[in-house]
Design a protein around this motif. Structure first.
Motif, PDB file in Angstrom:
ATOM      1  N   PHE A 136       0.836  -1.196   0.000  1.00  0.00           N
ATOM      2  CA  PHE A 136       0.000   0.000   0.000  1.00  0.00           C
ATOM      3  C   PHE A 136       0.872   1.246   0.000  1.00  0.00           C
ATOM      4  CE2 PHE A 136      -3.907  -1.865   2.390  1.00  0.00           C
ATOM      5  CZ  PHE A 136      -4.233  -2.568   1.254  1.00  0.00           C
ATOM      6  N   ASP A 137       1.999   1.120   0.709  1.00  0.00           N
ATOM      7  CA  ASP A 137       2.825   2.288   0.976  1.00  0.00           C
ATOM      8  C   ASP A 137       3.654   2.693  -0.238  1.00  0.00           C
ATOM      9  OD1 ASP A 137       4.038   4.290   2.524  1.00  0.00           O
ATOM     10  OD2 ASP A 137       5.761   2.984   2.844  1.00  0.00           O
ATOM     11  N   THR A 138       4.390   1.749  -0.782  1.00  0.00           N
ATOM     12  CA  THR A 138       5.322   2.091  -1.849  1.00  0.00           C
ATOM     13  C   THR A 138       4.854   1.628  -3.211  1.00  0.00           C
ATOM     14  OG1 THR A 138       6.496   0.018  -1.496  1.00  0.00           O
ATOM     15  CG2 THR A 138       7.307   1.936  -0.281  1.00  0.00           C
ATOM     16  N   GLY A 139       3.858   0.755  -3.237  1.00  0.00           N
ATOM     17  CA  GLY A 139       3.410   0.236  -4.513  1.00  0.00           C
ATOM     18  C   GLY A 139       4.307  -0.859  -5.069  1.00  0.00           C
ATOM     19  N   ARG A 140       5.401  -1.136  -4.372  1.00  0.00           N
ATOM     20  CA  ARG A 140       6.284  -2.217  -4.838  1.00  0.00           C
ATOM     21  C   ARG A 140       5.608  -3.562  -4.614  1.00  0.00           C
ATOM     22  NH1 ARG A 140      11.959  -1.664  -1.856  1.00  0.00           N
ATOM     23  NH2 ARG A 140      12.806  -3.168  -3.325  1.00  0.00           N
ATOM     24  N   PRO A 141       5.900  -4.547  -5.496  1.00  0.00           N
ATOM     25  CA  PRO A 141       5.393  -5.897  -5.230  1.00  0.00           C
ATOM     26  C   PRO A 141       5.869  -6.367  -3.849  1.00  0.00           C
ATOM     27  CG  PRO A 141       6.372  -5.784  -7.407  1.00  0.00           C
ATOM     28  CD  PRO A 141       6.662  -4.481  -6.746  1.00  0.00           C
ATOM     29  N   VAL A 142       4.989  -7.081  -3.135  1.00  0.00           N
ATOM     30  CA  VAL A 142       5.281  -7.485  -1.764  1.00  0.00           C
ATOM     31  C   VAL A 142       6.569  -8.295  -1.672  1.00  0.00           C
ATOM     32  CG1 VAL A 142       4.480  -8.994   0.092  1.00  0.00           C
ATOM     33  CG2 VAL A 142       2.919  -7.356  -0.951  1.00  0.00           C
ATOM     34  N   LEU A 143       6.726  -9.280  -2.575  1.00  0.00           N
ATOM     35  CA  LEU A 143       7.901 -10.156  -2.497  1.00  0.00           C
ATOM     36  C   LEU A 143       9.187  -9.352  -2.637  1.00  0.00           C
ATOM     37  CD1 LEU A 143       7.006 -13.494  -4.305  1.00  0.00           C
ATOM     38  CD2 LEU A 143       7.685 -13.129  -1.919  1.00  0.00           C
ATOM     39  N   GLU A 144       9.138  -8.342  -3.508  1.00  0.00           N
ATOM     40  CA  GLU A 144      10.311  -7.499  -3.723  1.00  0.00           C
ATOM     41  C   GLU A 144      10.608  -6.675  -2.481  1.00  0.00           C
ATOM     42  OE1 GLU A 144      10.054  -5.562  -7.639  1.00  0.00           O
ATOM     43  OE2 GLU A 144      11.181  -3.942  -6.671  1.00  0.00           O
ATOM     44  N   ALA A 145       9.535  -6.111  -1.903  1.00  0.00           N
ATOM     45  CA  ALA A 145       9.707  -5.286  -0.709  1.00  0.00           C
ATOM     46  C   ALA A 145      10.299  -6.105   0.433  1.00  0.00           C
ATOM     47  CB  ALA A 145       8.364  -4.698  -0.287  1.00  0.00           C
ATOM     48  N   ILE A 146       9.791  -7.330   0.597  1.00  0.00           N
ATOM     49  CA  ILE A 146      10.301  -8.173   1.672  1.00  0.00           C
ATOM     50  C   ILE A 146      11.740  -8.609   1.360  1.00  0.00           C
ATOM     51  CG2 ILE A 146      10.011 -10.355   2.909  1.00  0.00           C
ATOM     52  CD1 ILE A 146       7.002 -10.086   2.443  1.00  0.00           C
ATOM     53  N   GLY A 147      11.945  -9.026   0.111  1.00  0.00           N
ATOM     54  CA  GLY A 147      13.259  -9.510  -0.299  1.00  0.00           C
ATOM     55  C   GLY A 147      14.369  -8.527   0.035  1.00  0.00           C
ATOM     56  N   ALA A 148      14.076  -7.247  -0.127  1.00  0.00           N
ATOM     57  CA  ALA A 148      15.100  -6.238   0.130  1.00  0.00           C
ATOM     58  C   ALA A 148      15.515  -6.225   1.599  1.00  0.00           C
ATOM     59  CB  ALA A 148      14.567  -4.864  -0.269  1.00  0.00           C
ATOM     60  N   ARG A 149      14.617  -6.704   2.464  1.00  0.00           N
ATOM     61  CA  ARG A 149      14.902  -6.653   3.898  1.00  0.00           C
ATOM     62  C   ARG A 149      15.452  -7.970   4.446  1.00  0.00           C
ATOM     63  NH1 ARG A 149      12.845  -2.608   6.968  1.00  0.00           N
ATOM     64  NH2 ARG A 149      12.026  -0.878   5.757  1.00  0.00           N
ATOM     65  N   VAL A 150      15.457  -9.026   3.642  1.00  0.00           N
ATOM     66  CA  VAL A 150      15.861 -10.348   4.128  1.00  0.00           C
ATOM     67  C   VAL A 150      17.312 -10.403   4.614  1.00  0.00           C
ATOM     68  CG1 VAL A 150      16.290 -12.732   3.406  1.00  0.00           C
ATOM     69  CG2 VAL A 150      14.093 -11.679   2.950  1.00  0.00           C
ATOM     70  N   PRO A 151      18.272  -9.858   3.861  1.00  0.00           N
ATOM     71  CA  PRO A 151      19.682 -10.078   4.247  1.00  0.00           C
ATOM     72  C   PRO A 151      19.997  -9.690   5.681  1.00  0.00           C
ATOM     73  CG  PRO A 151      19.567  -9.058   2.091  1.00  0.00           C
ATOM     74  CD  PRO A 151      18.179  -9.079   2.615  1.00  0.00           C
TER      75      PRO A 151
END
Lengths: 342, 297, 327
Positions: C88-103
């Motif tokens: 909702f916030d950034t419009g990015r696909p969820v998987l992408e948004a989460i993926g960026a935070r995984v490391p």
């Protein structure tokens, strides 16, 4: 000549919720170099506890007094590290098989090789060779393939053989066998006894064979010590005791054995059970189960005394006991009494 | 063994004598008794403490803001000059109410699900146990947060959310007790005399399952306090001026870390710690008391 | 046992996990239905005001007038093909948004797990081999205290001592943005930033694993095969470490694997306290913004992690204990 193993006045007490339990009470035993001593008694008679004490494997909370001399040195006062070092090349024990006696997650070959390497050094490969050799010696078939198997992959009889191989891998001078055949069927039992007899004559070691089965000792032991309620009640050469027991308990044990020469004769089990060892017993501990018991027996404790050369009994009426088993099978040597344990 | 014949095969907590025995065993556990005393003291303090102190938790007194602990303010004051001790006691009442309510709620759910599964058995049991598996697999903190922001933070939403994801242990225990107990003679006997299923389940089996239930419930209080505190600590729990211990810690973060107002963080956390530690010790003691076979090592 | 037996076992266990995963998906779908706007808003990726006409149009487009079962399977199909909606916030696909935070989370979790296991094994074995000694009582007491310490409190107090008072360690972030370290200095800098978060995250798992190692070891120390090993003349050290530890380790490995999702959950708190840009922090940020697609995505990942850890624990247990055969 000093005996190989000389136990003098050994007492072992455990603290329990019901008070102090006298598991072993003033036991003295000697084993000469190369001798086979059979120690007989019901479970709870103190025979296994005595065996574990000799090996130094008793749990920490037992109070042990007396002396256990091995080749003159008292094991009980010896430095624990030095004592531990005797295990293997000097003293070794064969335990009664159960699933938990061998490490379930280590191959049997490695378990033996580890002990060999610790005592004798050498390469891992040489130790493994020795392990295979020992397993072959005790009659494990197809040894090459089976050294890499885990304990649970063997039968009970085979595991018992592996335990023997483990005990013998450093050629001990004294082997203590604690009920090594109890869990096995008769055929395997005979094979194991035969194996130990053969290895004993080849290696020249002394053996203490702990059992509740007097029958196993015939033809294996040189002498026998019968234990009851933590005390030795009779001891002597095996043939003498078989021919003429001088303690009603021994007699009862013998009568409970099936005999090949007296087919059809009734077997008599000794009625009753062991007394409560946390309570003081003023007289003879066996008197409540004994057909020969008198008032004297319940009041004063009979000490072990020699009745003929090498043969001793802890019974006031030892001299009155007939030589040999009573001829009349209907005359009970022992009478049933109330169960003592709580 | 013969002892099975000597001691009656009746669950420990059922008879008065059994209850006394359990209490005797519990008393031997010194840390558990101490824990119980600490819990009782804290409970008393949060209930009557605020009445005895001359401040209330909402009075703003900017003249005495950010004071370290002193005789006037035993736990210091916050940036609005509110007395921290009163806030801790008030917050404690809320924290403990949430925890106790959540545990009661989850007990009801757990006992009902476990009893039905264990007593009825069969396909229903299977389905219920799979549901338990599913709930176990869901990370409770995440779901609790999600539920609370969906429904809105408040006493009952928070209690419900915590309870909804903490009943599974109780259900498994109760089910296991039912499975073993329903084979016992006294249940067979009751059934033989024509007693109804519900009556058997409640009157005859439930008391026997009580031991493990009490232990789980006790330990559940610790878990519930930690859940609620975590939720509030993340700023997603009760909204100001209501503040549980976790909420006080949420407010304390900046003052402690940037300004060094250590008292703001020390005391609320210490309370959580003391309660959870005491509850854990009491739970340990209870476990020994209701299950004498389990020897402490 | 052959590789084929193991493979077959793993496949069978995976198949057994399917009903569980379906159950989880149902619950998440139910939660999704509860969100304002439901799956439609999630798909549209915007929390802006919409007119009733738009809603009606979107309802049709997203099949919201279909029966719930159909909707569920449509949604499940989307999830399985990687369509988890957009933030909702950034419009990015969820998987992408989460993926960026995984490391960040992964790094934190793995370091904490390794550290926990190491400490727990050393302390647990030591305490068990000296049962009821002073050391043992201290270790047992400490682990009880560790289990009862709320990590967020521990974190704040650590920051107060090491960052505010002693000024030894940084209070937040992953790197020192002003210093712009390179090479080894950068590694050192990052390690410095990880010390406190890892300490906070490991607290619980160190405490519980230590208790577990200790009791598992005490259990093993009472086993007959250790008596056999002692009776063979092996020194106590060898007996405990070579015969005892491998057996005690089997259940511990299982518990350590199961600690993985616990640590993952704990990362929410840790990352919040220390301002680390991981998945946990993302969850809290999304909760503040009511960014439901991201929240549900993280929830799903966490639940799958639990299931996978269970599976892994089972398989590992079988690999480590030769008595277990795959039938």
């Amino acid at each position: 000549m000093t005996p190989l193993l000389d136990i003098t006045d050994l007492s072992i007490r455990f603290r329990t919720d019901d008070g102090e339990l006298r598991a072993v009470d003033g036991v003295s035993l000697q084993v000469a170099e190369g001798e086979v001593l059979g120690v007989v008694g019901e479970s709870g008679s103190g025979k296994s506890v005595t065996a574990l004490t000799v090996m130094g494997l008793l749990a920490g909370d037992a109070a042990v007094t007396g002396q256990v001399r091995y080749r003159g040195a008292d094991l009980l006062t010896m430095d624990p590290t030095k004592r531990r070092a005797l295990c293997g090349p000097e003293l070794a024990m064969v335990y009664q098989d159960s699933m938990a006696v061998l490490n379930p997650t280590m191959t049997v070959g490695r378990q033996i090789a580890m002990v060999v390497r610790h005592h004798r050094g050498g390469t891992k490969k040489a130790a493994m060779e020795r392990a295979a050799e020992m397993l072959d010696l005790v009659g494990i078939p197809d040894v090459r393939a089976r050294v890499a198997d885990y304990p649970h992959q063997f039968s009970g009889g085979q595991r018992q053989r592996i335990l023997i191989a483990l005990a013998l891998c450093c050629e001990p001078r004294l082997l203590i066998a604690d009920e090594p055949t109890t869990a096995l069927d008769v055929t395997v039992q005979a094979q194991i006894v035969e194996l130990v007899r053969k290895l004993r004559s080849e290696l020249g070691m002394a053996v203490v064979w702990v059992t509740h089965d007097l029958g196993v000792l015939a033809g294996l032991a040189d002498s026998v010590a019968v234990m009851y309620a933590g005390r030795v009640v009779e001891r002597g050469p095996v043939d003498t005791i078989y021919a003429g027991p001088r303690h009603p308990y021994t007699e009862g044990l013998l009568r409970s054995l099936p005999r090949l020469d007296a087919a059809g004769e009734r077997l008599t089990a000794i009625p009753g059970g062991l007394p409560d060892l946390t309570q003081p017993i003023p007289g003879c501990a066996f008197s409540p189960r004994c057909g020969w018991s008198t008032e004297h027996c319940t009041e004063e404790r009979p000490d072990l005394h020699e009745i003929e050369t090498l043969h001793a009994s802890a019974c006031f009426r030892a001299a009155e006991l007939p030589a040999g088993l009573p001829a009349d099978p209907d005359e009970p040597a022992v009478r049933p009494v109330e169960v003592m344990h709580r | 063994m013969s002892s099975a014949l000597v001691t009656p095969a009746v669950p420990v907590v059922r008879s008065a004598r059994g209850r006394f025995e359990a209490w005797r065993r519990f008393r031997r556990h010194r840390m558990a008794v101490l824990g119980l005393a600490v819990l009782a003291t804290i409970a008393l303090a949060v209930l009557v403490g605020p009445l005895l102190i001359g401040y209330d938790s909402e009075t703003i007194a900017l003249a005495s803001k950010n004071q370290p602990p002193s005789l006037a303010h035993l736990m210091g004051t916050d940036e609005l000059g509110r007395d921290q001790l009163v806030r801790v006691l008030d917050g404690g009442r809320l924290t403990l109410s949430v925890a106790v309510s959540a545990v009661v709620f989850s007990l009801v759910v757990g006992v009902v699900v476990g009893a039905v599964a264990g007593y009825v058995g069969g396909a229903l049991d299977n389905v219920l146990m799979r549901v338990v598996d599913v709930f176990y697999s869901l990370p409770s903190l995440f779901v609790v947060i999600l539920l609370v922001i969906l429904v809105g933070a408040g006493f009952w939403p928070i209690v419900t959310a915590i309870a909804l994801f903490s009943w599974m242990n109780t259900a498994r225990l109760v089910r296991a007790s039912y499975l073993t107990l329903k084979q016992r003679e006294f249940v067979e006997a009751a059934r033989g005399t024509g007693v109804g299923h519900l009556r058997i389940a409640v009157r005859h089996i439930l008391p026997g399952a009580l031991g493990p239930i009490i232990v789980t419930a006790t330990l559940g209080i610790a878990a519930a306090i930690l859940s609620e505190s975590a939720l509030s600590f993340l700023g997603l729990g009760f909204q100001p001026p209501q503040a549980t211990w976790g909420g006080l810690l949420y407010e304390a973060q900046r003052p402690v870390v940037s300004l060094g107002h250590w008292w703001r963080g020390l005391f609320p956390g210490l309370m959580i710690f003391l309660v959870v530690l005491s509850v854990n010790y009491v739970g340990d003691g209870l476990r020994d008391a209701v299950d004498p076979k389990r020897r402490r090592s | 046992m052959g590789h084929r037996a193991v493979t077959a076992y793993v496949i069978r266990r995976c198949l057994q996990a399917i009903p569980l995963l379906l159950g989880i998906s149902v619950i998440i779908f139910v939660l999704l239905q509860m969100t304002p706007g439901g799956p439609m808003a999630a798909g549209e990726g915007a929390a802006t005001q919409v007119s009733p006409e738009q809603i009606a149009r979107l309802r049709g487009r997203y099949g919201l007038d279909d029966p719930l079962v159909v909707q569920y399977f449509n949604w499940l199909g989307g999830v399985l093909t990687g369509d988890w909606g957009s933030s909702f916030d950034t419009g990015r696909p969820v998987l992408e948004a989460i993926g960026a935070r995984v490391p960040v989370t992964l790094q934190l979790t793995v370091v904490a797990l390794v550290l926990s296991v190491l400490i727990a094994v050393v302390v647990g074995v030591f305490a068990a081999s000296r049962q009821n000694s002073l050391v043992d009582h201290a270790a047992t007491g400490a682990s009880f205290i560790g289990l009862s310490t709320p990590s967020f409190w521990f974190g704040i107090m650590l920051l107060y001592v090491f960052s505010f008072q002693l000024r030894l360690l940084p209070s937040s972030g992953l790197t020192d943005l002003r210093a712009r370290h390179t090479g080894f200095a950068a590694v050192l800098d990052q390690a410095e930033h990880l010390i406190l978060p890892v300490a906070v995250l490991s607290l619980m798992s160190v405490a519980s694993l230590t208790r577990y190692v200790r009791s598992s070891m005490i259990d093993v120390l009472g086993q007959d095969y250790l008596r056999t090993a002692r009776g063979s003349g092996l020194p106590e050290r060898t007996v405990v470490l070579r015969h005892g530890l491998p057996n005690a380790a089997i259940p511990v490995v299982t518990v350590a694997v199961l600690a993985l999702p616990e640590l993952f959950l704990g990362a929410v708190i840790t990352e919040t306290i220390f301002g680390l840009p991981g998945m946990g922090r993302l969850f809290v940020e999304s909760a503040d913004l009511r960014d439901y697609p991201v929240l549900l995505g993280i929830l799903l990942i966490a639940a799958v992690l639990v299931v996978v850890s269970n599976l892994l624990a089972d398989v590992l247990y079988g690999r480590l204990d030769p008595r277990i055969t795959y039938v």
